[in-house]
Write an enzyme that holds these catalytic residues in place. Structure first.
Site, PDB file in Angstrom:
ATOM      1  N   GLU A 158      73.663  80.792  85.940  1.00 53.14           N
ATOM      2  CA  GLU A 158      73.279  81.614  84.795  1.00 53.14           C
ATOM      3  C   GLU A 158      72.965  83.042  85.231  1.00 53.14           C
ATOM      4  OE1 GLU A 158      70.235  81.575  81.016  1.00 53.14           O
ATOM      5  OE2 GLU A 158      69.602  80.642  82.885  1.00 53.14           O
ATOM      6  N   ASP A 181      73.633  75.080  80.517  1.00 58.38           N
ATOM      7  CA  ASP A 181      72.523  74.458  79.792  1.00 58.38           C
ATOM      8  C   ASP A 181      72.752  72.969  79.543  1.00 58.38           C
ATOM      9  OD1 ASP A 181      71.059  76.896  79.338  1.00 58.38           O
ATOM     10  OD2 ASP A 181      72.507  77.398  77.782  1.00 58.38           O
ATOM     11  N   ILE A 214      66.371  77.793  85.686  1.00 59.22           N
ATOM     12  CA  ILE A 214      65.220  77.476  84.834  1.00 59.22           C
ATOM     13  C   ILE A 214      65.730  77.335  83.414  1.00 59.22           C
ATOM     14  CG2 ILE A 214      62.919  78.117  84.034  1.00 59.22           C
ATOM     15  CD1 ILE A 214      62.634  79.923  86.460  1.00 59.22           C
ATOM     16  N   ASP A 215      65.924  76.116  82.967  1.00 56.74           N
ATOM     17  CA  ASP A 215      66.334  75.884  81.581  1.00 56.74           C
ATOM     18  C   ASP A 215      65.065  75.739  80.746  1.00 56.74           C
ATOM     19  OD1 ASP A 215      68.353  75.296  79.530  1.00 56.74           O
ATOM     20  OD2 ASP A 215      67.358  73.348  79.471  1.00 56.74           O
ATOM     21  N   THR A 217      63.347  78.937  79.684  1.00 57.51           N
ATOM     22  CA  THR A 217      62.616  80.034  80.321  1.00 57.51           C
ATOM     23  C   THR A 217      61.352  80.424  79.549  1.00 57.51           C
ATOM     24  OG1 THR A 217      64.733  80.890  81.120  1.00 57.51           O
ATOM     25  CG2 THR A 217      62.854  82.350  81.266  1.00 57.51           C
ATOM     26  N   ASP A 228      71.771  76.016  85.967  1.00 56.29           N
ATOM     27  CA  ASP A 228      70.750  76.800  85.272  1.00 56.29           C
ATOM     28  C   ASP A 228      69.455  76.628  86.062  1.00 56.29           C
ATOM     29  OD1 ASP A 228      68.996  78.106  83.626  1.00 56.29           O
ATOM     30  OD2 ASP A 228      69.677  77.133  81.787  1.00 56.29           O
TER      31      ASP A 228
END
Length: 269
Positions: free
Chosen positions: A78, A219, A95-96, A98, A93
């Site tokens: 990402e 995601d 940190i999915d 955020t 990702d």
């Protein structure tokens, strides 16, 4: 699977991805805990800097952790971008969820998928809420910290719990109409803000549906495979299209297929 790719290496990749997801997830959680709470208020202009640092630190650690073992693999993140490759691509990702992460709402995670020949072969998701790792290898079932998980056996819509995602890229009126329709069928619903975690909630039977009209590939791909391997019904566009432009994802308990068929019609899936 791509003829040039050695399928026998999939289990080794899965083991490395599980280790990396757990280590990076825990370090990212520690970074949040150790940061000065005063710098994390939504009004503070340093907020975006904090997010950028956390995301980039996590993605770099994942990149190094994976490619140090498999240097010929491609990487698509990402934060750093990248393109898919013929030999196999990690889609990440760091940190999915955020916003949840920033505010200290622990519904966030780390999502790592491995794609070969247009198929997701490995899905790994670190779930910060429980400090657990979900994973699946195509055809091998779904697991939470090594213990098998299964989609719920729910058949009565009045007993169903659904999670709906929404982004500003799609119509809020459509989102409200869908919420109303599910509410009228007696279903309880949530919006939690982290697709990868929402998908593993379906995989472990905590929720009966996750649906969002538009997501990026990083995601959804890992969580979608985990949900599918747990026995959920999963529908999404072809992986190559998702890698290029994103799209919708639907994952639901098999016993409620009749209740959610209209969503498949909406998306043309």
């Amino acid at each position: 699977m791509n003829s040039a790719f050695d399928a026998a290496t999939i289990p080794a990749r899965a083991e490395v991805a599980i280790t990396v997801a757990l280590e990076v997830g825990r370090e990212t959680a520690r970074f949040r805990r150790d940061s000065d709470p005063g710098t994390l208020t939504v009004e503070n202009k340093g907020l975006q800097d904090f997010v950028t640092i956390a995301d980039r630190k996590a993605e770099q650690a994942i990149h190094e952790g994976l490619l140090s073992h498999f240097p010929d693999d491609s990487f698509m993140g990402e934060e750093s971008g990248g393109q898919s490759g013929k030999g196999g691509t990690w889609v990440v990702d760091p940190i999915d969820g955020t916003t949840n992460y920033i505010r200290g709402f622990r519904h966030w995670g780390v999502s790592i998928a491995f794609v070969v020949g247009g198929k997701v072969e490995i899905g790994v998701v670190y779930d910060a809420a429980g400090d657990k790792v979900f994973h699946a290898v195509r055809g091998g079932g779904a697991f939470k910290d090594g213990i098998p998980v299964h989609a719920a056996a729910t058949a009565d819509p009045a007993n169903a719990l659904v999670i709906l995602g929404h982004s500003r890229k799609t119509s809020f009126d459509d989102h409200l109409a869908l919420s109303r329709r599910l509410h009228e069928r007696g279903m309880d619903y949530r919006r939690m803000g982290a697709a990868a975690i929402d998908l593993v909630r379906v995989a472990e039977g905590a929720a009966d549906l996750y649906y969002e009209r538009h997501l990026n590939a990083w995601d959804m791909l890992a969580g979608a495979l985990i949900a599918e391997e747990a026995g959920a019904v999963v529908a999404m566009p072809p992986v190559d299209r998702l890698l290029a432009q994103g799209g919708p994802v639907i994952a639901h308990s098999p016993g409620l297929a009749g209740e959610f068929a209209f969503i498949l019609d909406i998306e043309g899936l």
